[in-house]
Design a protein around this motif. Structure first.
Motif, PDB file in Angstrom:
ATOM      1  N   PRO A   1      48.914  36.695  43.179  1.00  0.00           N
ATOM      2  CA  PRO A   1      48.896  36.115  41.931  1.00  0.00           C
ATOM      3  C   PRO A   1      47.433  36.221  41.332  1.00  0.00           C
ATOM      4  CG  PRO A   1      50.105  34.706  43.048  1.00  0.00           C
ATOM      5  CD  PRO A   1      49.810  35.743  44.001  1.00  0.00           C
ATOM      6  N   ASP A   2      46.354  36.644  42.372  1.00  0.00           N
ATOM      7  CA  ASP A   2      45.171  36.646  41.693  1.00  0.00           C
ATOM      8  C   ASP A   2      44.508  37.889  41.323  1.00  0.00           C
ATOM      9  OD1 ASP A   2      44.198  33.800  42.499  1.00  0.00           O
ATOM     10  OD2 ASP A   2      43.445  34.775  44.464  1.00  0.00           O
ATOM     11  N   GLU A   3      45.662  38.798  41.515  1.00  0.00           N
ATOM     12  CA  GLU A   3      45.601  40.283  40.955  1.00  0.00           C
ATOM     13  C   GLU A   3      46.242  40.641  39.894  1.00  0.00           C
ATOM     14  OE1 GLU A   3      44.572  42.401  45.198  1.00  0.00           O
ATOM     15  OE2 GLU A   3      46.852  41.873  44.980  1.00  0.00           O
ATOM     16  N   ILE A   4      46.886  39.484  39.247  1.00  0.00           N
ATOM     17  CA  ILE A   4      47.844  39.499  38.075  1.00  0.00           C
ATOM     18  C   ILE A   4      47.062  39.096  36.887  1.00  0.00           C
ATOM     19  CG2 ILE A   4      49.871  38.836  37.235  1.00  0.00           C
ATOM     20  CD1 ILE A   4      51.035  39.349  40.148  1.00  0.00           C
ATOM     21  N   VAL A   5      47.069  39.514  35.569  1.00  0.00           N
ATOM     22  CA  VAL A   5      46.682  38.788  34.692  1.00  0.00           C
ATOM     23  C   VAL A   5      47.778  39.040  33.428  1.00  0.00           C
ATOM     24  CG1 VAL A   5      44.706  38.677  32.917  1.00  0.00           C
ATOM     25  CG2 VAL A   5      44.239  39.337  35.134  1.00  0.00           C
ATOM     26  N   VAL A   6      48.103  38.060  32.891  1.00  0.00           N
ATOM     27  CA  VAL A   6      49.003  38.137  31.766  1.00  0.00           C
ATOM     28  C   VAL A   6      48.341  38.112  30.606  1.00  0.00           C
ATOM     29  CG1 VAL A   6      51.031  36.754  30.896  1.00  0.00           C
ATOM     30  CG2 VAL A   6      50.726  36.906  33.367  1.00  0.00           C
ATOM     31  N   SER A   7      48.817  38.689  29.637  1.00  0.00           N
ATOM     32  CA  SER A   7      48.077  38.945  28.086  1.00  0.00           C
ATOM     33  C   SER A   7      49.036  38.873  27.144  1.00  0.00           C
ATOM     34  CB  SER A   7      47.370  40.344  28.242  1.00  0.00           C
ATOM     35  OG  SER A   7      46.416  40.285  29.268  1.00  0.00           O
ATOM     36  N   THR A   8      48.438  38.942  25.890  1.00  0.00           N
ATOM     37  CA  THR A   8      49.476  39.097  24.685  1.00  0.00           C
ATOM     38  C   THR A   8      49.784  40.287  24.347  1.00  0.00           C
ATOM     39  OG1 THR A   8      47.977  37.145  23.940  1.00  0.00           O
ATOM     40  CG2 THR A   8      49.450  37.980  22.148  1.00  0.00           C
ATOM     41  N   GLY A   9      50.852  40.655  25.203  1.00  0.00           N
ATOM     42  CA  GLY A   9      51.341  42.058  25.107  1.00  0.00           C
ATOM     43  C   GLY A   9      50.631  42.982  26.109  1.00  0.00           C
ATOM     44  N   ALA A  10      51.360  43.909  26.293  1.00  0.00           N
ATOM     45  CA  ALA A  10      50.765  45.116  27.330  1.00  0.00           C
ATOM     46  C   ALA A  10      49.591  45.777  26.480  1.00  0.00           C
ATOM     47  CB  ALA A  10      51.784  46.257  27.755  1.00  0.00           C
ATOM     48  N   LYS A  11      49.798  45.711  25.171  1.00  0.00           N
ATOM     49  CA  LYS A  11      48.617  46.413  24.414  1.00  0.00           C
ATOM     50  C   LYS A  11      47.206  45.756  24.770  1.00  0.00           C
ATOM     51  CE  LYS A  11      49.722  47.883  20.209  1.00  0.00           C
ATOM     52  NZ  LYS A  11      50.141  48.013  18.646  1.00  0.00           N
ATOM     53  N   GLN A  12      47.257  44.368  24.704  1.00  0.00           N
ATOM     54  CA  GLN A  12      46.103  43.491  24.901  1.00  0.00           C
ATOM     55  C   GLN A  12      45.756  43.992  26.445  1.00  0.00           C
ATOM     56  OE1 GLN A  12      45.807  39.421  25.379  1.00  0.00           O
ATOM     57  NE2 GLN A  12      43.867  39.226  24.698  1.00  0.00           N
ATOM     58  N   SER A  13      46.741  44.057  27.270  1.00  0.00           N
ATOM     59  CA  SER A  13      46.293  44.351  28.665  1.00  0.00           C
ATOM     60  C   SER A  13      45.508  45.588  28.684  1.00  0.00           C
ATOM     61  CB  SER A  13      47.697  44.503  29.593  1.00  0.00           C
ATOM     62  OG  SER A  13      48.461  43.457  29.384  1.00  0.00           O
ATOM     63  N   ILE A  14      46.007  46.762  28.234  1.00  0.00           N
ATOM     64  CA  ILE A  14      45.274  47.793  28.258  1.00  0.00           C
ATOM     65  C   ILE A  14      43.906  47.812  27.784  1.00  0.00           C
ATOM     66  CG2 ILE A  14      45.352  50.303  27.486  1.00  0.00           C
ATOM     67  CD1 ILE A  14      48.547  49.869  27.363  1.00  0.00           C
TER      68      ILE A  14
ATOM     69  N   LYS B   1      38.608  42.351  41.254  1.00  0.00           N
ATOM     70  CA  LYS B   1      37.685  42.678  40.688  1.00  0.00           C
ATOM     71  C   LYS B   1      38.013  43.017  38.933  1.00  0.00           C
ATOM     72  CE  LYS B   1      33.239  45.318  40.639  1.00  0.00           C
ATOM     73  NZ  LYS B   1      32.382  46.385  41.500  1.00  0.00           N
ATOM     74  N   ILE B   2      38.756  43.814  38.978  1.00  0.00           N
ATOM     75  CA  ILE B   2      39.277  44.237  37.466  1.00  0.00           C
ATOM     76  C   ILE B   2      39.935  43.013  36.804  1.00  0.00           C
ATOM     77  CG2 ILE B   2      40.732  45.811  36.344  1.00  0.00           C
ATOM     78  CD1 ILE B   2      39.976  47.948  38.196  1.00  0.00           C
TER      79      ILE B   2
ATOM     80  N   THR C   1      40.079  38.830  32.800  1.00  0.00           N
ATOM     81  CA  THR C   1      40.483  37.477  32.758  1.00  0.00           C
ATOM     82  C   THR C   1      39.281  37.038  31.735  1.00  0.00           C
ATOM     83  OG1 THR C   1      41.762  36.942  34.428  1.00  0.00           O
ATOM     84  CG2 THR C   1      40.931  35.027  33.466  1.00  0.00           C
ATOM     85  N   LYS C   2      38.178  37.400  32.269  1.00  0.00           N
ATOM     86  CA  LYS C   2      36.651  37.027  31.490  1.00  0.00           C
ATOM     87  C   LYS C   2      36.924  37.577  30.098  1.00  0.00           C
ATOM     88  CE  LYS C   2      31.818  37.664  32.447  1.00  0.00           C
ATOM     89  NZ  LYS C   2      30.985  38.359  33.389  1.00  0.00           N
ATOM     90  N   MET C   3      37.135  38.893  29.922  1.00  0.00           N
ATOM     91  CA  MET C   3      37.487  39.373  28.688  1.00  0.00           C
ATOM     92  C   MET C   3      38.064  38.467  27.614  1.00  0.00           C
ATOM     93  SD  MET C   3      36.327  41.899  26.620  1.00  0.00           S
ATOM     94  CE  MET C   3      35.747  43.299  27.921  1.00  0.00           C
ATOM     95  N   GLN C   4      39.431  38.291  28.119  1.00  0.00           N
ATOM     96  CA  GLN C   4      40.600  37.673  27.448  1.00  0.00           C
ATOM     97  C   GLN C   4      40.039  35.965  27.014  1.00  0.00           C
ATOM     98  OE1 GLN C   4      44.410  38.703  28.407  1.00  0.00           O
ATOM     99  NE2 GLN C   4      44.876  36.670  28.997  1.00  0.00           N
ATOM    100  N   GLY C   5      39.242  35.632  28.176  1.00  0.00           N
ATOM    101  CA  GLY C   5      38.945  34.114  27.831  1.00  0.00           C
ATOM    102  C   GLY C   5      37.973  33.855  26.406  1.00  0.00           C
TER     103      GLY C   5
END
Ligand code: PMP
Ligand code: GLU
Length: 397
Positions: free
Chosen positions: A91-104, A254-255, A260-264
């Motif tokens: 779970p620490d290696e997973i980040v959920v975002s507002t669409g895969a577009k935001q993930s990228i 690391k990534i 997470t920092k960016m999205q925060g």
């Protein structure tokens, strides 16, 4: 006078979104436009997912969420990665975002400094290029032609790598070509990455379940390079949840932390309700997608047969996703009613005006010889659209 930034002035509107906006406008004017422009399943979100969302609201999951996503969702995604892809992401290696577009966007903005080179195999999905440009990276386009089933070879990638290369972005199954990389092809790419341990690669696998010929293969399965891979996925396509806005990554810690920092600072965690709904999707057996996948397969056959009946149109055989990317360059230089078609942009506009069918120019995906047809709509609508396209193309001489 208020001046906008150079950044936004240099950005183009997403071609997929622009074309669907145009077709919506024409429809509002009363025109009978058929939109094959947007990559969006026409199926409804399954009821059990909607019920999970209703339950979430009733249980008051209506507050800010942890920035990388609820832990129980990340645990479900971790199990999904193991179950479907045999990948170990905690779970620490997973980040959920507002669409895969935001993930990228998170990954690119977290890795790229001005001038860093980002290799993008073409045809590519429109937003890769726009996001790299916003990050002031230098896109390095590597062309894969229709004769290679629109897939780049490991050698092509290696030849494009320089000391300034930081990132590679590709999708399998691919939007816009439907091409699917085999395990052997991915193994060859993994060998190249092994020789370049500073290069990260985004494997966008959002269409993994929409695959007609083989089992989906993830690039991150090759353990020596797993740390270099960011696996992108989401619920939009397979689970018909485009409007819920939920995508995710599996990546090195690391990534993941950087994203997470960016999205925060940009959006915080995505919708609490979408996250609880996504748990239901992640926990469900993907075997229940069988009917949807066979519907897409039937539509693919219909569109391919119709295209192959038109003189001058060339296609590959897309093995996944829900797009066909025919080469229509045969029509360039031809005219009808004093209107000459110079390129795919002209052809897409001609088909919109003359056939009332909206599709997207290949140029937006890095191949000017092609146009993209999204077949995520009923066979009845597709039959009508393909007849109209044939008639309009046959008028060109
Ligand atoms: N990657 C690819 C290849 C896509 O086609 C899409 C479709 N929009 C996305 C990412 C983004 O999906 P979403 O933001 O809806 O999760
Ligand atoms: N990915 C879809 C497409 O390629 C949706 C539109 C978008 O997000 O750009 O059409």
């Amino acid at each position: 006078m208020i001046e906008l930034s150079d950044r936004i002035n240099a950005m183009e509107e997403s071609a997929t979104i622009a074309m669907s906006r145009k077709s919506r406008e024409l429809k509002a004017e009363g025109k009978d436009v058929i939109a094959l422009s947007l990559g969006e399943p026409d199926f409804h979100t399954p009821d059990f997912i909607k019920e999970a969302a209703t339950q979430a609201m009733n249980d008051n999951f209506t507050y800010y969420t942890p920035v990388p996503g609820y832990l129980d969702l990340r645990q479900s995604i971790s199990k999904k990665f193991k179950r479907d892809n045999n990948l170990d992401y905690s779970p620490d290696e997973i980040v959920v975002s507002t669409g895969a577009k935001q993930s990228i966007a998170n990954v690119v903005l977290s890795l790229i400094n001005e001038g860093d080179e980002v290799i993008i195999p073409a045809p590519y999905w429109v937003s890769y290029l726009a996001i790299v440009n916003v990050a002031e990276g230098k896109p390095v386009i590597v062309n894969a032609g229709i004769e290679n089933d629109f897939k780049v070879s490991a050698k092509q990638l290696e030849d494009a790598i320089t000391p300034k290369t930081k990132l590679i972005i590709f999708s399998t199954p691919c939007n816009p070509t439907g091409s699917v990389y085999s395990k052997e092809e991915l193994a060859d790419i993994a060998e190249v990455l092994k020789r370049h341990p500073n290069v990260v690669i985004i494997a966008d696998e959002i269409y993994e379940h929409i695959n007609f010929t083989s089992k989906h293969e993830s690039l991150a399965q090759f353990s020596e390079i797993k740390n270099q891979v960011v696996t992108v996925n989401g619920v939009s396509k397979a689970w018909a949840m485009t409007g819920w806005r939920l995508g995710y990554i599996g990546a090195s810690e690391k990534i993941a932390k950087a994203c997470t920092k960016m999205q925060g600072q940009f959006t915080s965690g995505t919708s609490s309700i979408s996250q609880k709904a996504a748990i239901a999707a992640m926990e469900a057996d993907p075997a229940i997608l069988k009917d949807m996948i066979s519907a897409f397969e039937g539509r693919r056959k219909l569109v391919l047969n119709a295209l192959n009946d038109i003189e001058g149109v060339k296609t590959n055989i897309p093995e996944g996703a829900f797009y066909v990317f025919p080469d229509v360059s045969y029509f360039y230089g031809k005219s009808f009613n004093g209107r000459t078609i110079q390129d795919g942009n002209d052809l897409a506009m001609y088909l919109l005006d003359e056939a009332l069918v909206a599709l997207v120019t290949g140029e937006a995906f890095g191949d000017r010889n092609c146009i993209r047809i999204s077949y995520a709509t009923s066979e009845e609508v597709l039959t009508k659209a393909m007849n109209r396209i044939r008639e309009a193309l046959e008028k060109l001489s």
